[in-house]
Motif scaffolding. Structure first.
Motif, mmCIF file in Angstrom:
data_model
loop_
_atom_site.group_PDB
_atom_site.id
_atom_site.type_symbol
_atom_site.label_atom_id
_atom_site.label_comp_id
_atom_site.label_asym_id
_atom_site.label_seq_id
_atom_site.Cartn_x
_atom_site.Cartn_y
_atom_site.Cartn_z
ATOM 1 N N SER A 18 -17.647 -37.396 -14.131
ATOM 2 C CA SER A 18 -17.502 -37.779 -15.539
ATOM 3 C C SER A 18 -16.814 -36.662 -16.307
ATOM 4 O O SER A 18 -16.722 -35.520 -15.828
ATOM 5 N N GLU A 19 -16.339 -36.958 -17.500
ATOM 6 C CA GLU A 19 -15.722 -35.930 -18.348
ATOM 7 C C GLU A 19 -16.729 -34.824 -18.667
ATOM 8 O O GLU A 19 -16.363 -33.653 -18.717
ATOM 9 N N GLN A 20 -17.997 -35.172 -18.878
ATOM 10 C CA GLN A 20 -19.037 -34.172 -19.148
ATOM 11 C C GLN A 20 -19.213 -33.254 -17.939
ATOM 12 O O GLN A 20 -19.312 -32.034 -18.087
ATOM 13 N N GLU A 21 -19.249 -33.825 -16.742
ATOM 14 C CA GLU A 21 -19.395 -33.019 -15.529
ATOM 15 C C GLU A 21 -18.184 -32.113 -15.319
ATOM 16 O O GLU A 21 -18.332 -30.940 -14.963
ATOM 17 N N LEU A 22 -16.988 -32.636 -15.560
ATOM 18 C CA LEU A 22 -15.785 -31.819 -15.428
ATOM 19 C C LEU A 22 -15.779 -30.676 -16.442
ATOM 20 O O LEU A 22 -15.391 -29.549 -16.115
ATOM 21 N N ALA A 23 -16.223 -30.948 -17.659
ATOM 22 C CA ALA A 23 -16.295 -29.897 -18.679
ATOM 23 C C ALA A 23 -17.269 -28.801 -18.243
ATOM 24 O O ALA A 23 -16.979 -27.605 -18.376
ATOM 25 N N ASP A 24 -18.419 -29.209 -17.723
ATOM 26 C CA ASP A 24 -19.403 -28.244 -17.207
ATOM 27 C C ASP A 24 -18.811 -27.414 -16.076
ATOM 28 O O ASP A 24 -18.955 -26.188 -16.043
ATOM 29 N N LEU A 25 -18.175 -28.081 -15.146
ATOM 30 C CA LEU A 25 -17.603 -27.411 -13.989
ATOM 31 C C LEU A 25 -16.527 -26.412 -14.419
ATOM 32 O O LEU A 25 -16.500 -25.268 -13.948
ATOM 33 N N ARG A 26 -15.662 -26.826 -15.316
ATOM 34 C CA ARG A 26 -14.626 -25.914 -15.815
ATOM 35 C C ARG A 26 -15.250 -24.681 -16.465
ATOM 36 O O ARG A 26 -14.764 -23.566 -16.290
ATOM 37 N N TRP A 27 -16.326 -24.865 -17.235
ATOM 38 C CA TRP A 27 -17.008 -23.732 -17.865
ATOM 39 C C TRP A 27 -17.571 -22.784 -16.812
ATOM 40 O O TRP A 27 -17.398 -21.573 -16.909
ATOM 41 N N HIS A 28 -18.248 -23.344 -15.801
ATOM 42 C CA HIS A 28 -18.821 -22.508 -14.739
ATOM 43 C C HIS A 28 -17.743 -21.730 -13.991
ATOM 44 O O HIS A 28 -18.011 -20.639 -13.477
ATOM 45 N N LEU A 29 -16.532 -22.271 -13.917
ATOM 46 C CA LEU A 29 -15.431 -21.619 -13.216
ATOM 47 C C LEU A 29 -14.644 -20.668 -14.120
ATOM 48 O O LEU A 29 -13.715 -19.999 -13.665
ATOM 49 N N GLY A 30 -14.988 -20.643 -15.405
ATOM 50 C CA GLY A 30 -14.290 -19.765 -16.340
ATOM 51 C C GLY A 30 -12.951 -20.291 -16.792
ATOM 52 O O GLY A 30 -12.110 -19.538 -17.264
ATOM 53 N N ILE A 31 -12.735 -21.608 -16.684
ATOM 54 C CA ILE A 31 -11.453 -22.191 -17.068
ATOM 55 C C ILE A 31 -11.599 -23.199 -18.206
ATOM 56 O O ILE A 31 -10.691 -23.989 -18.444
ATOM 57 N N GLY A 32 -12.734 -23.150 -18.891
ATOM 58 C CA GLY A 32 -12.960 -24.030 -20.023
ATOM 59 C C GLY A 32 -14.093 -23.505 -20.879
ATOM 60 O O GLY A 32 -14.883 -22.662 -20.442
ATOM 61 N N PRO A 33 -14.194 -24.006 -22.120
ATOM 62 C CA PRO A 33 -15.260 -23.554 -23.016
ATOM 63 C C PRO A 33 -16.617 -24.122 -22.609
ATOM 64 O O PRO A 33 -16.697 -25.113 -21.878
ATOM 65 N N GLN A 34 -17.682 -23.496 -23.108
ATOM 66 C CA GLN A 34 -19.028 -24.010 -22.832
ATOM 67 C C GLN A 34 -19.224 -25.346 -23.531
ATOM 68 O O GLN A 34 -19.013 -25.452 -24.738
ATOM 69 N N PRO A 35 -19.616 -26.373 -22.784
ATOM 70 C CA PRO A 35 -19.894 -27.670 -23.412
ATOM 71 C C PRO A 35 -21.125 -27.579 -24.310
ATOM 72 O O PRO A 35 -21.997 -26.728 -24.114
ATOM 73 N N GLU A 36 -21.198 -28.462 -25.262
ATOM 74 C CA GLU A 36 -22.350 -28.500 -26.163
ATOM 75 C C GLU A 36 -23.634 -28.820 -25.401
ATOM 76 O O GLU A 36 -24.685 -28.246 -25.666
ATOM 77 N N HIS A 37 -23.534 -29.741 -24.444
ATOM 78 C CA HIS A 37 -24.679 -30.119 -23.614
ATOM 79 C C HIS A 37 -24.310 -29.890 -22.153
ATOM 80 O O HIS A 37 -23.269 -30.356 -21.691
ATOM 81 N N LEU A 38 -25.175 -29.178 -21.431
ATOM 82 C CA LEU A 38 -24.911 -28.896 -20.021
ATOM 83 C C LEU A 38 -25.433 -30.040 -19.152
ATOM 84 O O LEU A 38 -26.518 -30.553 -19.398
ATOM 85 N N ALA A 39 -24.661 -30.400 -18.132
ATOM 86 C CA ALA A 39 -25.019 -31.535 -17.283
ATOM 87 C C ALA A 39 -25.313 -31.138 -15.840
ATOM 88 O O ALA A 39 -25.947 -31.887 -15.115
ATOM 89 N N ILE A 40 -24.862 -29.977 -15.386
ATOM 90 C CA ILE A 40 -25.011 -29.614 -13.974
ATOM 91 C C ILE A 40 -26.233 -28.718 -13.799
ATOM 92 O O ILE A 40 -27.235 -29.124 -13.254
ATOM 93 N N VAL A 41 -26.148 -27.487 -14.223
ATOM 94 C CA VAL A 41 -27.294 -26.566 -14.246
ATOM 95 C C VAL A 41 -27.682 -26.457 -15.715
ATOM 96 O O VAL A 41 -26.888 -26.013 -16.532
ATOM 97 N N THR A 42 -28.886 -26.906 -16.040
ATOM 98 C CA THR A 42 -29.251 -27.033 -17.453
ATOM 99 C C THR A 42 -30.232 -25.976 -17.958
ATOM 100 O O THR A 42 -30.340 -25.774 -19.156
ATOM 101 N N GLU A 43 -30.950 -25.334 -17.071
ATOM 102 C CA GLU A 43 -31.966 -24.359 -17.491
ATOM 103 C C GLU A 43 -31.593 -22.961 -17.024
ATOM 104 O O GLU A 43 -31.379 -22.730 -15.835
ATOM 105 N N PHE A 44 -31.532 -22.043 -17.967
ATOM 106 C CA PHE A 44 -31.242 -20.636 -17.705
ATOM 107 C C PHE A 44 -32.295 -19.796 -18.412
ATOM 108 O O PHE A 44 -32.007 -19.131 -19.415
ATOM 109 N N PRO A 45 -33.534 -19.832 -17.923
ATOM 110 C CA PRO A 45 -34.604 -19.115 -18.630
ATOM 111 C C PRO A 45 -34.415 -17.601 -18.569
ATOM 112 O O PRO A 45 -34.038 -17.045 -17.541
ATOM 113 N N SER A 46 -34.666 -16.979 -19.704
ATOM 114 C CA SER A 46 -34.551 -15.528 -19.816
ATOM 115 C C SER A 46 -35.666 -15.046 -20.741
ATOM 116 O O SER A 46 -35.901 -15.634 -21.796
ATOM 117 N N VAL A 47 -36.345 -13.980 -20.347
ATOM 118 C CA VAL A 47 -37.406 -13.415 -21.184
ATOM 119 C C VAL A 47 -36.771 -12.393 -22.115
ATOM 120 O O VAL A 47 -36.089 -11.465 -21.684
#
Length: 158
Positions: A18-47
């Motif tokens: 989907s376009e949302q998945e492609l946007a996520d993938l591009r962001w993870h690869l450093g070739i696109g901006p961070q999408p407003e909503h993440l669809a692939i890996v959604t949780e990045f917990p940090s203390v």
């Protein structure tokens, strides 16, 4: 002593992202901006410490395969690319990424690799229903470890 590994991911993905998945993938690869909503890996917990000095868990997303340029430990160049296979017989997307990775990042990167494995073209499927996804090489080793995904688990070296 350093715990740095060379991670190489080379996959051909089916033409059903989907376009949302492609946007996520591009962001993870450093070739696109961070999408407003993440669809692939959604949780990045940090203390983090809040204003009153108490630890709180926040979701702080970061791209997983974004390194680009000269490699610090494994030699060569770190990069990521995503190409459309529209003009080829097997439509879809070709992805290549070469990164330096620490074992602390295996879990998050593993989530992305499992997501990719579920969407690869049949050429990546192995006889045991595993998916060949790339390889991992300890920076001081000459021999890589083949990375497979089977039953939602990456075959990280032990």
């Amino acid at each position: 002593m350093s715990d740095v590994y060379e991670l190489v991911v080379t996959v051909d993905l089916r033409d059903e992202l989907s376009e949302q998945e492609l946007a996520d993938l591009r962001w993870h690869l450093g070739i696109g901006p961070q999408p407003e909503h993440l669809a692939i890996v959604t949780e990045f917990p940090s203390v983090v410490i809040d204003e009153s000095g108490h630890p709180v868990v926040k979701n702080e997303p970061y791209p997983l395969l974004v390194q680009n340029g000269a490699a610090a430990r494994v030699g060569g160049v770190l990069c990521s690319a995503l190409a459309n296979r529209a003009d080829l017989p097997q439509k879809g997307w070709s992805l290549t990424s070469r990164q330096e990775i620490h074992p602390d990042d295996f879990e998050k990167v593993g989530e992305l690799l499992c997501w990719l494995a579920a969407r690869v073209q049949d050429t990546h499927l192995l006889v045991n229903d595993a998916v060949w996804i790339g390889h991992l090489r300890f920076h001081e080793s000459l021999m890589p470890h083949v990375l497979e995904v089977e039953n939602g688990q990456v075959s990280w070296p032990t």
